[in-house]
Design a protein around this motif. Structure first.
Motif: not given
Length: 361
Positions: A189-194, A306-315, A335-336
């Protein structure tokens, strides 16, 4: 690109479907119950009934052949809701690989089953922590495959495994029965529960495709493009949730959305999200039209997404403050997923390197 009427209707109908049957709360339920299959079966059945499982399956095999733009629109709404389905593994990677490189007999056996929702397919490529599809140690020799695979999406529930291996002259995909002798599957199971299984192949019978090399490359390209769309949808949802919170939360007697520092960060995030959406749709359209620079466009879109999704999650987590760090609040799930989805089929650095190699700079 601008969506035509059919594409807009598809997006609207899928948005309603995912919001109704596949919201973030379902991800939480599946995680907390440690569901045996690990995906939302009622939602998947609803997607079957809506024809979405056959979105990339040719019409002669029971699909609707709506193209990668259509698949990307579905993925956007999956990203917005964090819906847990085998759409990427089966309806995108599996269907594309089989449609591209399988024999007529293999296509007749598996493509209708994908469209009907009676078969799940998993693509087994990665062998290490990072995506390196051109550096495989899994071997195909004498009709047999031996090697280890990691991060096989939905591998533990698959009815068919498409295994990337090398015969010494190049890499290609081969069909393997997950129940065959010599196959060992461990659900992870990955960090995002998948789901992402570890699979070992010990001298396992494997069936070649008519053109397994083309099937591998085309499937990976399609998967990256659709993942870019999913991450764009995720980013848009995080931005909208965060913007709403900025307009509601008060601190020091003022709405925090009136603080200029947060306004600047929100504005920059909006720019990144809009750009990511445009790049993703453009890349999907380039693939559908077999554009000469389709590969470069896909790497650009996946890397940016990939960069935008990580930024969006962190912000999103940070601007929600302390509550954003708690499990009871949904923003952390995004974020996960941004982290896991950003790594899948090549992270931002991998995509940037490939983009530069292709002369896309």
């Amino acid at each position: 690109m601008r969506l035509n009427d059919e594409q807009q209707m598809l997006q609207d109908s899928v948005a309603r479907l995912m919001a109704d049957k596949g919201p973030v709360s379902r991800l939480r339920e599946l995680r907390d119950s440690r569901d045996e299959k690990g995906y939302d079966q009622p939602l998947w059945q609803a997607m079957v009934e809506a024809g979405l499982t056959g979105i990339l399956v040719p019409e002669e095999h029971g699909g609707i052949a709506f193209g990668l733009v259509g698949a990307g629109l579905v993925a956007q709404e999956i990203g917005r809701n964090l819906s847990v389905t085998p759409f990427l593994s089966t309806a995108v990677l599996g269907a594309t690989a089989l449609s591209t490189g399988a024999t007529a007999e293999q296509q007749s056996q598996w493509l209708p089953a994908i469209a009907e929702g009676t078969a799940l397919v998993a693509l087994a490529v990665d062998e290490g922590a990072k995506h390196r599809p051109d550096n495989l140690s899994t071997r195909y020799e004498g009709g047999k495959i031996s090697g280890d695979k990691l991060l096989v999406l939905d591998g533990h529930v698959a009815d068919l495994l498409l295994v990337a291996a090398t015969d010494g002259s190049g890499s290609a995909l081969y069909l393997v029965d997950p129940n065959a002798s010599g196959v060992t599957i461990e659900r992870t199971i990955m960090v995002d529960s998948r789901n992402a299984a570890r699979i070992r192949f010990d001298n396992v019978d494997a069936e070649p495709m008519a053109d397994g090399a083309a099937a591998l490359q085309t499937a990976l390209r399609a998967g990256r493009a659709v993942l870019a769309a999913e991450l764009a949808g995720l980013s848009r949802e995080v931005f909208e949730r965060t913007l709403g919170y900025l307009k509601e939360r008060k601190q020091f007697g003022r709405l925090i959305g009136t603080f200029q520092a947060l306004q600047h960060r929100a504005a920059q995030l909006m720019i990144d999200v809009t750009m990511t959406e445009a790049l993703a749709l453009q890349a999907l359209d380039a693939c559908d039209n077999n554009a000469d620079d389709a590969d470069a466009q896909v790497f650009a879109a996946k890397g940016k997404a990939a960069r935008t999704a990580l930024l969006a999650g962190q912000e999103g987590v940070q601007m929600h403050g302390g509550i954003g760090m708690t499990d009871e609040f949904d923003i952390g799930f995004f974020l996960k997923r941004a982290r896991a989805g950003g790594e899948t089929l090549g992270d931002a650095n991998f995509c940037a390197d490939r983009f530069a190699t292709l002369g896309g700079y």
